[in-house]
Motif scaffolding. Sequence first.
Motif, PDB file in Angstrom:
ATOM      1  N   TYR A  74       0.805  -1.222   0.000  1.00 49.92           N
ATOM      2  CA  TYR A  74       0.000   0.000   0.000  1.00 49.92           C
ATOM      3  C   TYR A  74       0.840   1.274   0.000  1.00 49.92           C
ATOM      4  O   TYR A  74       0.295   2.363   0.160  1.00 49.92           O
ATOM      5  N   SER A  75       2.141   1.167  -0.191  1.00 53.63           N
ATOM      6  CA  SER A  75       3.009   2.344  -0.155  1.00 53.63           C
ATOM      7  C   SER A  75       3.427   2.782  -1.546  1.00 53.63           C
ATOM      8  O   SER A  75       3.619   1.966  -2.447  1.00 53.63           O
ATOM      9  N   CYS A  76       3.614   4.095  -1.684  1.00 53.26           N
ATOM     10  CA  CYS A  76       4.152   4.699  -2.897  1.00 53.26           C
ATOM     11  C   CYS A  76       5.641   4.970  -2.686  1.00 53.26           C
ATOM     12  O   CYS A  76       6.037   5.460  -1.624  1.00 53.26           O
ATOM     13  N   ILE A  77       6.460   4.681  -3.678  1.00 56.84           N
ATOM     14  CA  ILE A  77       7.901   4.856  -3.525  1.00 56.84           C
ATOM     15  C   ILE A  77       8.270   6.338  -3.375  1.00 56.84           C
ATOM     16  O   ILE A  77       9.339   6.667  -2.841  1.00 56.84           O
ATOM     17  N   ALA A  78       7.377   7.248  -3.747  1.00 61.01           N
ATOM     18  CA  ALA A  78       7.631   8.675  -3.551  1.00 61.01           C
ATOM     19  C   ALA A  78       7.414   9.104  -2.104  1.00 61.01           C
ATOM     20  O   ALA A  78       7.816  10.204  -1.718  1.00 61.01           O
ATOM     21  N   GLY A  79       6.746   8.284  -1.295  1.00 59.52           N
ATOM     22  CA  GLY A  79       6.565   8.585   0.118  1.00 59.52           C
ATOM     23  C   GLY A  79       5.361   9.434   0.449  1.00 59.52           C
ATOM     24  O   GLY A  79       5.136   9.763   1.617  1.00 59.52           O
ATOM     25  N   SER A  80       4.548   9.769  -0.556  1.00 61.95           N
ATOM     26  CA  SER A  80       3.345  10.571  -0.338  1.00 61.95           C
ATOM     27  C   SER A  80       2.495  10.496  -1.589  1.00 61.95           C
ATOM     28  O   SER A  80       2.868   9.842  -2.574  1.00 61.95           O
ATOM     29  N   GLY A  81       1.361  11.208  -1.564  1.00 60.27           N
ATOM     30  CA  GLY A  81       0.602  11.388  -2.785  1.00 60.27           C
ATOM     31  C   GLY A  81       1.253  12.438  -3.667  1.00 60.27           C
ATOM     32  O   GLY A  81       2.279  13.036  -3.319  1.00 60.27           O
ATOM     33  N   ALA A  82       0.668  12.661  -4.843  1.00 57.74           N
ATOM     34  CA  ALA A  82       1.189  13.680  -5.753  1.00 57.74           C
ATOM     35  C   ALA A  82       1.122  15.052  -5.091  1.00 57.74           C
ATOM     36  O   ALA A  82       0.217  15.336  -4.299  1.00 57.74           O
ATOM     37  N   ASP A  83       2.079  15.904  -5.414  1.00 54.00           N
ATOM     38  CA  ASP A  83       2.161  17.253  -4.843  1.00 54.00           C
ATOM     39  C   ASP A  83       2.209  17.209  -3.321  1.00 54.00           C
ATOM     40  O   ASP A  83       1.681  18.092  -2.643  1.00 54.00           O
ATOM     41  N   ARG A  84       2.829  16.156  -2.772  1.00 56.72           N
ATOM     42  CA  ARG A  84       3.009  15.972  -1.325  1.00 56.72           C
ATOM     43  C   ARG A  84       1.680  15.841  -0.568  1.00 56.72           C
ATOM     44  O   ARG A  84       1.603  16.116   0.631  1.00 56.72           O
ATOM     45  N   SER A  85       0.643  15.438  -1.270  1.00 59.05           N
ATOM     46  CA  SER A  85      -0.635  15.189  -0.605  1.00 59.05           C
ATOM     47  C   SER A  85      -0.534  13.922   0.240  1.00 59.05           C
ATOM     48  O   SER A  85       0.427  13.154   0.137  1.00 59.05           O
ATOM     49  N   GLN A  86      -1.543  13.680   1.066  1.00 57.95           N
ATOM     50  CA  GLN A  86      -1.524  12.504   1.929  1.00 57.95           C
ATOM     51  C   GLN A  86      -2.031  11.262   1.217  1.00 57.95           C
ATOM     52  O   GLN A  86      -1.383  10.213   1.231  1.00 57.95           O
ATOM     53  N   ASN A  87      -3.201  11.348   0.616  1.00 62.81           N
ATOM     54  CA  ASN A  87      -3.866  10.158   0.089  1.00 62.81           C
ATOM     55  C   ASN A  87      -3.621   9.984  -1.405  1.00 62.81           C
ATOM     56  O   ASN A  87      -3.448  10.965  -2.150  1.00 62.81           O
ATOM     57  N   TYR A  88      -3.680   8.750  -1.842  1.00 65.02           N
ATOM     58  CA  TYR A  88      -3.576   8.402  -3.258  1.00 65.02           C
ATOM     59  C   TYR A  88      -4.204   7.027  -3.454  1.00 65.02           C
ATOM     60  O   TYR A  88      -4.435   6.284  -2.493  1.00 65.02           O
ATOM     61  N   ALA A  89      -4.510   6.701  -4.692  1.00 66.29           N
ATOM     62  CA  ALA A  89      -5.029   5.375  -5.010  1.00 66.29           C
ATOM     63  C   ALA A  89      -3.879   4.442  -5.345  1.00 66.29           C
ATOM     64  O   ALA A  89      -2.840   4.864  -5.871  1.00 66.29           O
ATOM     65  N   VAL A  90      -4.071   3.164  -5.030  1.00 69.01           N
ATOM     66  CA  VAL A  90      -3.148   2.108  -5.454  1.00 69.01           C
ATOM     67  C   VAL A  90      -3.947   1.136  -6.301  1.00 69.01           C
ATOM     68  O   VAL A  90      -4.963   0.591  -5.850  1.00 69.01           O
ATOM     69  N   LEU A  91      -3.523   0.945  -7.527  1.00 66.80           N
ATOM     70  CA  LEU A  91      -4.172  -0.005  -8.422  1.00 66.80           C
ATOM     71  C   LEU A  91      -3.383  -1.296  -8.455  1.00 66.80           C
ATOM     72  O   LEU A  91      -2.165  -1.276  -8.678  1.00 66.80           O
ATOM     73  N   TYR A  92      -4.079  -2.422  -8.239  1.00 67.38           N
ATOM     74  CA  TYR A  92      -3.517  -3.736  -8.529  1.00 67.38           C
ATOM     75  C   TYR A  92      -4.405  -4.365  -9.592  1.00 67.38           C
ATOM     76  O   TYR A  92      -5.607  -4.544  -9.374  1.00 67.38           O
ATOM     77  N   ALA A  93      -3.831  -4.673 -10.736  1.00 66.94           N
ATOM     78  CA  ALA A  93      -4.607  -5.219 -11.850  1.00 66.94           C
ATOM     79  C   ALA A  93      -3.883  -6.424 -12.415  1.00 66.94           C
ATOM     80  O   ALA A  93      -2.926  -6.271 -13.175  1.00 66.94           O
ATOM     81  N   TYR A  94      -4.330  -7.625 -12.043  1.00 63.48           N
ATOM     82  CA  TYR A  94      -3.679  -8.826 -12.561  1.00 63.48           C
ATOM     83  C   TYR A  94      -3.931  -8.973 -14.057  1.00 63.48           C
ATOM     84  O   TYR A  94      -3.059  -9.401 -14.813  1.00 63.48           O
ATOM     85  N   THR A  95      -5.140  -8.629 -14.503  1.00 63.40           N
ATOM     86  CA  THR A  95      -5.424  -8.634 -15.939  1.00 63.40           C
ATOM     87  C   THR A  95      -5.673  -7.196 -16.401  1.00 63.40           C
ATOM     88  O   THR A  95      -4.850  -6.589 -17.041  1.00 63.40           O
ATOM     89  N   ALA A  96      -6.847  -6.636 -16.062  1.00 63.19           N
ATOM     90  CA  ALA A  96      -7.161  -5.247 -16.413  1.00 63.19           C
ATOM     91  C   ALA A  96      -8.208  -4.728 -15.445  1.00 63.19           C
ATOM     92  O   ALA A  96      -9.035  -5.492 -14.942  1.00 63.19           O
ATOM     93  N   ASP A  97      -8.172  -3.434 -15.169  1.00 65.48           N
ATOM     94  CA  ASP A  97      -9.178  -2.786 -14.337  1.00 65.48           C
ATOM     95  C   ASP A  97      -9.539  -1.443 -14.944  1.00 65.48           C
ATOM     96  O   ASP A  97      -8.771  -0.872 -15.723  1.00 65.48           O
ATOM     97  N   THR A  98     -10.704  -0.929 -14.548  1.00 73.48           N
ATOM     98  CA  THR A  98     -11.299   0.183 -15.267  1.00 73.48           C
ATOM     99  C   THR A  98     -11.788   1.281 -14.330  1.00 73.48           C
ATOM    100  O   THR A  98     -12.354   0.984 -13.279  1.00 73.48           O
ATOM    101  N   ILE A  99     -11.579   2.540 -14.733  1.00 79.92           N
ATOM    102  CA  ILE A  99     -12.304   3.673 -14.175  1.00 79.92           C
ATOM    103  C   ILE A  99     -13.451   3.982 -15.133  1.00 79.92           C
ATOM    104  O   ILE A  99     -13.236   4.119 -16.351  1.00 79.92           O
ATOM    105  N   LYS A 100     -14.652   4.084 -14.612  1.00 82.47           N
ATOM    106  CA  LYS A 100     -15.820   4.418 -15.416  1.00 82.47           C
ATOM    107  C   LYS A 100     -16.239   5.846 -15.090  1.00 82.47           C
ATOM    108  O   LYS A 100     -16.391   6.200 -13.928  1.00 82.47           O
TER     109      LYS A 100
END
Length: 225
Positions: A74-100
């Motif tokens: 659940y960690s980002c190698i940058a150590g934070s969200g984008a622009d030093r924000s706290q939260n971010y999404a983590v996608l795990y997609a063994y085949t494919a996943d979608t934003i609708k």
Amino acid sequence: MSSCLKDKFLKDFIDFEGFHLGPEGFWNGSDGSGSFTLGNAFFMNDYNDDEQSWSGFSVSNHTDTQLSGYLNQYSCIAGSGADRSQNYAVLYAYTADTIKFSIPQKITNISLCNSTYTYYSILNGDDFTPKFGGIDGTDHDYFRLILQGLNKNGTVTGTATITLASINDLDIPDFIGNTWTDFNLSSLGFVKYLVFSFDSSRKNENGILTPAYVCVDNIKGILLE
């Protein structure tokens, strides 16, 4: 959604700061909800209660950039969200996943970064695959995210391939992405669905061996009203 752009267009901006996760927390769908909606976007999640595993999108504020392996998924190698924000999404997609998207959207920005788990698998190898470059450093290796836009009829509007790591593979310096990078996906046009999948040089008959994770933040778009 925010203010109008002329008369026919609206702006949409999606981050993940509205999730209340607590210190070093995460949401992975264990509540059985199966999804979440932010702004104009619907994010899928599939949680397996028997195995206590998940795929699709989770949300995290983990900051660990040192621990390798699955326990730090659940960690980002940058150590934070984008622009030093706290939260971010983590996608795990063994085949494919979608934003609708509720309303078709032209994506003018999406911020992406490798997860800590994926970063160290590529850098050092793990129980499933050797490090990129191989033992003698001469193997040609890559890890790529493939983003495909679909319209409301399911017709492909375009494809963007983003290289997240490359060792001896392309005509660019070797790198393993460890910072947030912004990408403009306007070339995909107005999309109803944004499909995420991965490709890697490290694979077998069952699929890729590189951990198929990417961190996502700051999705900006223009909507048809």
